[in-house]
Design an enzyme around this catalytic site. Structure first.
Site, PDB file in Angstrom:
ATOM      1  N   ASN A  10      48.197  29.997  53.069  1.00 23.00           N
ATOM      2  CA  ASN A  10      47.904  30.904  51.957  1.00 23.00           C
ATOM      3  C   ASN A  10      46.982  31.980  52.511  1.00 23.00           C
ATOM      4  OD1 ASN A  10      46.843  32.166  49.682  1.00 23.00           O
ATOM      5  ND2 ASN A  10      46.481  30.267  48.538  1.00 23.00           N
ATOM      6  N   ARG A  93      52.551  31.490  51.327  1.00 20.21           N
ATOM      7  CA  ARG A  93      52.370  32.267  50.104  1.00 20.21           C
ATOM      8  C   ARG A  93      52.650  33.723  50.455  1.00 20.21           C
ATOM      9  NH1 ARG A  93      46.796  34.417  47.471  1.00 20.21           N
ATOM     10  NH2 ARG A  93      47.664  35.253  45.563  1.00 20.21           N
ATOM     11  N   HIS A 182      49.761  35.803  41.265  1.00 19.89           N
ATOM     12  CA  HIS A 182      49.186  34.459  41.087  1.00 19.89           C
ATOM     13  C   HIS A 182      50.180  33.539  40.378  1.00 19.89           C
ATOM     14  CE1 HIS A 182      45.012  36.565  40.944  1.00 19.89           C
ATOM     15  NE2 HIS A 182      45.162  36.033  42.140  1.00 19.89           N
ATOM     16  N   HIS A 210      43.416  32.699  35.310  1.00 17.03           N
ATOM     17  CA  HIS A 210      43.180  32.437  36.737  1.00 17.03           C
ATOM     18  C   HIS A 210      42.076  33.385  37.188  1.00 17.03           C
ATOM     19  CE1 HIS A 210      44.484  31.661  41.022  1.00 17.03           C
ATOM     20  NE2 HIS A 210      43.790  32.772  41.150  1.00 17.03           N
ATOM     21  N   LEU A 211      40.868  32.842  37.322  1.00 15.66           N
ATOM     22  CA  LEU A 211      39.715  33.680  37.634  1.00 15.66           C
ATOM     23  C   LEU A 211      39.187  33.329  39.021  1.00 15.66           C
ATOM     24  CD1 LEU A 211      37.898  33.241  34.171  1.00 15.66           C
ATOM     25  CD2 LEU A 211      39.660  34.921  34.788  1.00 15.66           C
ATOM     26  N   GLY A 214      40.475  37.647  43.028  1.00 16.19           N
ATOM     27  CA  GLY A 214      41.438  38.343  42.185  1.00 16.19           C
ATOM     28  C   GLY A 214      41.538  37.530  40.900  1.00 16.19           C
ATOM     29  N   ARG A 243      37.965  44.556  42.212  1.00 16.64           N
ATOM     30  CA  ARG A 243      38.970  45.456  41.617  1.00 16.64           C
ATOM     31  C   ARG A 243      38.599  45.764  40.174  1.00 16.64           C
ATOM     32  NH1 ARG A 243      43.774  41.533  43.241  1.00 16.64           N
ATOM     33  NH2 ARG A 243      42.624  40.797  45.049  1.00 16.64           N
ATOM     34  N   VAL A 333      36.144  30.920  39.834  1.00 16.07           N
ATOM     35  CA  VAL A 333      35.244  31.185  38.708  1.00 16.07           C
ATOM     36  C   VAL A 333      35.605  30.287  37.525  1.00 16.07           C
ATOM     37  CG1 VAL A 333      34.465  32.933  37.052  1.00 16.07           C
ATOM     38  CG2 VAL A 333      34.897  33.584  39.439  1.00 16.07           C
ATOM     39  N   GLU A 386      47.491  25.941  44.608  1.00 12.55           N
ATOM     40  CA  GLU A 386      48.617  26.770  45.048  1.00 12.55           C
ATOM     41  C   GLU A 386      49.294  26.134  46.260  1.00 12.55           C
ATOM     42  OE1 GLU A 386      45.799  30.104  45.055  1.00 12.55           O
ATOM     43  OE2 GLU A 386      47.402  31.376  44.295  1.00 12.55           O
TER      44      GLU A 386
HETATM   45  N1  LIG Z   1      30.076  27.191  41.780  1.00 14.10           N
HETATM   46  C1  LIG Z   1      30.530  28.393  41.419  1.00 14.10           C
HETATM   47  N2  LIG Z   1      30.041  29.023  40.333  1.00 14.10           N
HETATM   48  C2  LIG Z   1      30.486  30.224  39.960  1.00 14.10           C
HETATM   49  N3  LIG Z   1      31.449  30.902  40.598  1.00 14.10           N
HETATM   50  C3  LIG Z   1      31.974  30.329  41.683  1.00 14.10           C
HETATM   51  C4  LIG Z   1      31.568  29.054  42.155  1.00 14.10           C
HETATM   52  N4  LIG Z   1      32.303  28.750  43.243  1.00 14.10           N
HETATM   53  C5  LIG Z   1      33.130  29.803  43.457  1.00 14.10           C
HETATM   54  N5  LIG Z   1      32.933  30.756  42.526  1.00 14.10           N
HETATM   55  C6  LIG Z   1      33.633  32.035  42.400  1.00 14.10           C
HETATM   56  O1  LIG Z   1      34.963  31.893  42.841  1.00 14.10           O
HETATM   57  C7  LIG Z   1      35.342  33.007  43.661  1.00 14.10           C
HETATM   58  C8  LIG Z   1      36.436  32.591  44.628  1.00 14.10           C
HETATM   59  O2  LIG Z   1      37.496  32.042  43.906  1.00 14.10           O
HETATM   60  P1  LIG Z   1      38.873  31.652  44.615  1.00 14.10           P
HETATM   61  O3  LIG Z   1      39.769  31.141  43.563  1.00 14.10           O
HETATM   62  O4  LIG Z   1      38.608  30.776  45.770  1.00 14.10           O
HETATM   63  O5  LIG Z   1      39.316  33.095  45.035  1.00 14.10           O
HETATM   64  P2  LIG Z   1      40.385  33.681  46.037  1.00 14.10           P
HETATM   65  O6  LIG Z   1      41.498  32.657  46.132  1.00 14.10           O
HETATM   66  O7  LIG Z   1      40.810  34.925  45.350  1.00 14.10           O
HETATM   67  O8  LIG Z   1      39.667  33.909  47.321  1.00 14.10           O
HETATM   68  C9  LIG Z   1      34.022  33.409  44.323  1.00 14.10           C
HETATM   69  O9  LIG Z   1      34.033  34.761  44.677  1.00 14.10           O
HETATM   70  C10 LIG Z   1      33.000  33.133  43.233  1.00 14.10           C
HETATM   71  O10 LIG Z   1      32.870  34.282  42.413  1.00 14.10           O
HETATM   72  C1  LIG Z   2      47.304  38.632  44.008  1.00 14.76           C
HETATM   73  C2  LIG Z   2      45.855  38.385  44.197  1.00 14.76           C
HETATM   74  O1  LIG Z   2      45.031  39.028  43.601  1.00 14.76           O
HETATM   75  O2  LIG Z   2      45.521  37.374  45.027  1.00 14.76           O
HETATM   76  P1  LIG Z   2      44.031  36.905  45.424  1.00 14.76           P
HETATM   77  O3  LIG Z   2      43.375  36.456  44.169  1.00 14.76           O
HETATM   78  O4  LIG Z   2      44.260  35.781  46.396  1.00 14.76           O
HETATM   79  O5  LIG Z   2      43.348  38.094  46.018  1.00 14.76           O
HETATM   80 MG   LIG Z   3      43.320  32.903  45.190  1.00 12.05          MG
END
Ligand SMILES: Nc1ncnc2c1ncn2[C@@H]1O[C@H](COP(=O)(O)OP(=O)(O)O)[C@@H](O)[C@H]1O
Ligand SMILES: CC(=O)OP(=O)(O)O
Ligand SMILES: [Mg+2]
Length: 402
Positions: A10, A93, A182, A210-211, A214, A243, A333, A386
C-alpha cells in the site's frame, strides 16, 4: 505444496505500508510501515508475527524503490523473503483506476500504461503505486501482480452523484467526473459494520467516515456506494491533513488572477499546504489536540473547521440515504481521536445519533459501538484493514486459477 502467501503493498505519497499474509486463514506473517520516504528522517518499522520481533531502521530512504528493497531485506531476514516458493502473488493498492478498472486486475504492460495515464488526476499517489509495481515486478517477474483500485467500489455511484454540473460532452472528452477514493476501505468497513450490527450488508445503510491523512466520507446503501466526498482527484470533500477539501472553484481563478500564483503553485498549495496543516501548521490530530489542551486558538479553529465540514457531509448523506442504520468512524483519526467522534456527532440527537462518552473513550483494535443502546442510529468505530481487503481480493483472483 501450493503457494498460499500474498504480499500486499500500500504505497502512499510518502509511505509504504505492507503485510504478508497466509491466505489459508488470512493470518498475518509480517507487517510494517516505511514512513517519510524521500526525507532525511525516514523510518522503517517491521514486525515478524511468528517471532514477535519488531525492528526499526532510521535514516534516509530516497524513494519507493529503495523502500520496497529495504522491506524485502527485512522479510528475507525472517526467512519469509520474496524469493519464497510459498509466495503466490503480490497485491498492490492503486489509487486512481479511472472508469476503466472496476475490478481487481492482473497487471501487465497495458495496465501499467493506463495507471500512468491517470497520473495527472492522482499526482500524489499513482506515481508511488507505479514505483511499487515496477520494483515488485523486477524482484519477482514470475509472480502475478494484482492491482486493487481505490476507485473501484465507487463505480456504482449513480450519474446524479458522479457527474459535475458541466457540459457532459466536455466532461466525457476529458473524463471529468467524480471517481471517489479509499474505496477498498469504504467497502471493507461498511461490510464489517453490517457484521457488527449482526445484519447482512444488503440490509443496511451506512455512512462511512474514513479519516486518515487523506479523508473521505461515503454513503453506502445496501452494500453499494451511492455517493462519496472525493471527486476527480482526492482533493474534494472533507478537510484533510494537508488538503483543503471543498472550496469555491473561483478561489483558484482569484489566486491566479489577483494573487499572481501559477497553476502548479496553487496545486501544491491546495494539496500539500492546506487542510489542518494550512490552517494551523500541524497536520497530525494528536498534535492539534495537544495544542488545544494548552489553549491554542489557531489549533482550536482548525479543529472546528474540520468538524464543521464533517458534520455537513454526515447531514448530506442522511438526506441521500433517507434511512441511516450506522455512522462509522475509521482510519488513523477516526479510530483514535475520541474528541473528533464526539464533536462530529454532537447535536445529531434529533437525527437519532448520539455518542456515549464512556464507550467513546475506550481504546482498542476491535470494531465497537460507541452509541447508547437507545440511539436509533448506531455510531461505531471499525478499524479499517485495506491490506487484508487487498489480499482477499488478490487471492480470490489468483487462488482460483491455481
Ligand atoms: N492516537 C491518535 N490520536 C489522534 N489522531 C491520530 C492518532 N493516531 C493517528 N492519528 C491520526 O491519523 C493520521 C494517519 O492516519 P492513517 O489512516 O494512517 O493515514 P494515511 O493512511 O493517510 O497515512 C495521523 O496523521 C494522525 O492525524
Ligand atoms: C486517496 C487518498 O487520499 O489516499 P491517502 O489517504 O492514503 O493519502
Ligand atoms: Mg490511508
Amino acid at each position: 505444496m501450493t503457494a498460499t502467501r500474498v504480499l500486499v503493498l500500500n504505497s502512499g505519497s510518502s509511505s509504504l505500508k505492507y503485510q504478508l499474509l497466509d491466505m489459508r486463514d488470512a493470518s498475518r506473517l509480517a507487517l510494517g510501515l516505511v514512513e517519510r520516504i524521500g526525507e532525511q528522517t525516514s523510518r522503517l518499522k517491521h514486525t515478524c508475527v511468528g517471532t514477535g520481533e519488531t525492528r526499526e531502521q532510521n535514516g534516509p530512504i530516497a524513494d519507493h524503490d529503495a523502500a520496497l528493497k529495504a522491506v524485502a531485506e527485512e522479510l528475507a531476514r525472517d526467512g519469509i523473503g520474496l524469493d519464497s516458493p510459498d509466495l503466490l502473488a503480490i497485491g498492490h493498492r492503486v489509487v486512481h483506476g479511472g472508469m476503466f478498472f472496476t475490478e481487481p486486475t492482473v497487471i501487465d504492460d497495458s495496465v501499467i500504461t493506463e495507471i500512468e495515464r491517470l497520473i495527472p488526476v492522482a499526482p500524489l499517489h499513482n506515481p508511488a503505486n507505479l514505483t511499487g509495481i515496477r520494483t515488485a515486478r523486477a524482484l519477482r517477474p514470475d509472480l502475478p501482480q494484482i492491482a486493487v483500485f481505490d476507485t473501484a467500489f465507487h463505480t456504482t455511484m449513480p450519474e446524479s452523484s458522479a457527474r459535475y454540473a458541466i457540459d457532459p460532452r466536455l466532461a466525457d472528452r476529458y473524463r471529468v467526473r467524480r471517481y471517489g477514493f479509499h474505496g477498498t476501505s469504504h467497502a471493507y468497513v461498511s461490510r464489517e459494520t453490517a457484521r457488527l450490527l449482526g445484519k447482512d450488508p444488503a440490509e443496511v445503510n451506512v455512512i462511512v467516515l474514513h479519516l486518515g491523512n487523506g479523508a473521505s466520507a461515503s454513503a453506502v446503501e445496501r452494500g453499494r456506494c451511492v455517493d462519496t466526498s472525493m471527486g476527480l482527484t482526492p482533493l474534494e470533500g472533507l478537510v484533510m491533513g494537508t488538503r483543503s477539501g471543498d472550496l469555491d472553484p473561483a478561489v483558484i481563478f482569484h489566486l491566479a488572477r489577483v494573487g499572481g500564483m501559477s497553476m502548479d503553485e496553487i496545486d501544491t498549495l491546495l494539496n500539500k499546504r492546506s487542510g489542518l496543516f494550512g490552517l494551523c501548521g500541524d497536520n497530525d490530530m494528536r498534535e492539534i489536540r495537544r495544542r488545544i489542551d494548552e489553549g491554542d486558538q489557531e489549533a482550536a479553529l482548525a479543529f472546528d473547521i474540520y468538524i464543521h465540514r464533517l458534520k455537513k457531509y454526515i447531514g448530506a448523506y442522511y438526506a441521500v440515504l433517507g434511512k441511516v442504520d450506522a455512522i462509522v468512524f475509521t482510519a488513523g483519526v477516526g479510530e483514535n481521536a475520541a474528541p473528533v467522534r464526539q464533536a462530529a456527532i454532537a447535536g445529531l440527537e434529533g437525527l437519532g445519533a448520539a455518542v456515549d462518552p464512556e464507550l467513546n473513550s475506550v481504546r482498542g483494535d476491535e470494531a465497537r459501538l460507541i452509541s447508547p443502546a437507545s440511539a436509533r442510529v448506531a455510531v461505531a468505530v471499525v478499524p479499517t484493514d485495506e491490506e487484508l481487503e487487498i489480499a482477499t481480493q488478490t487471492y480470490a483472483l489468483v487462488g482460483k486459477s491455481n
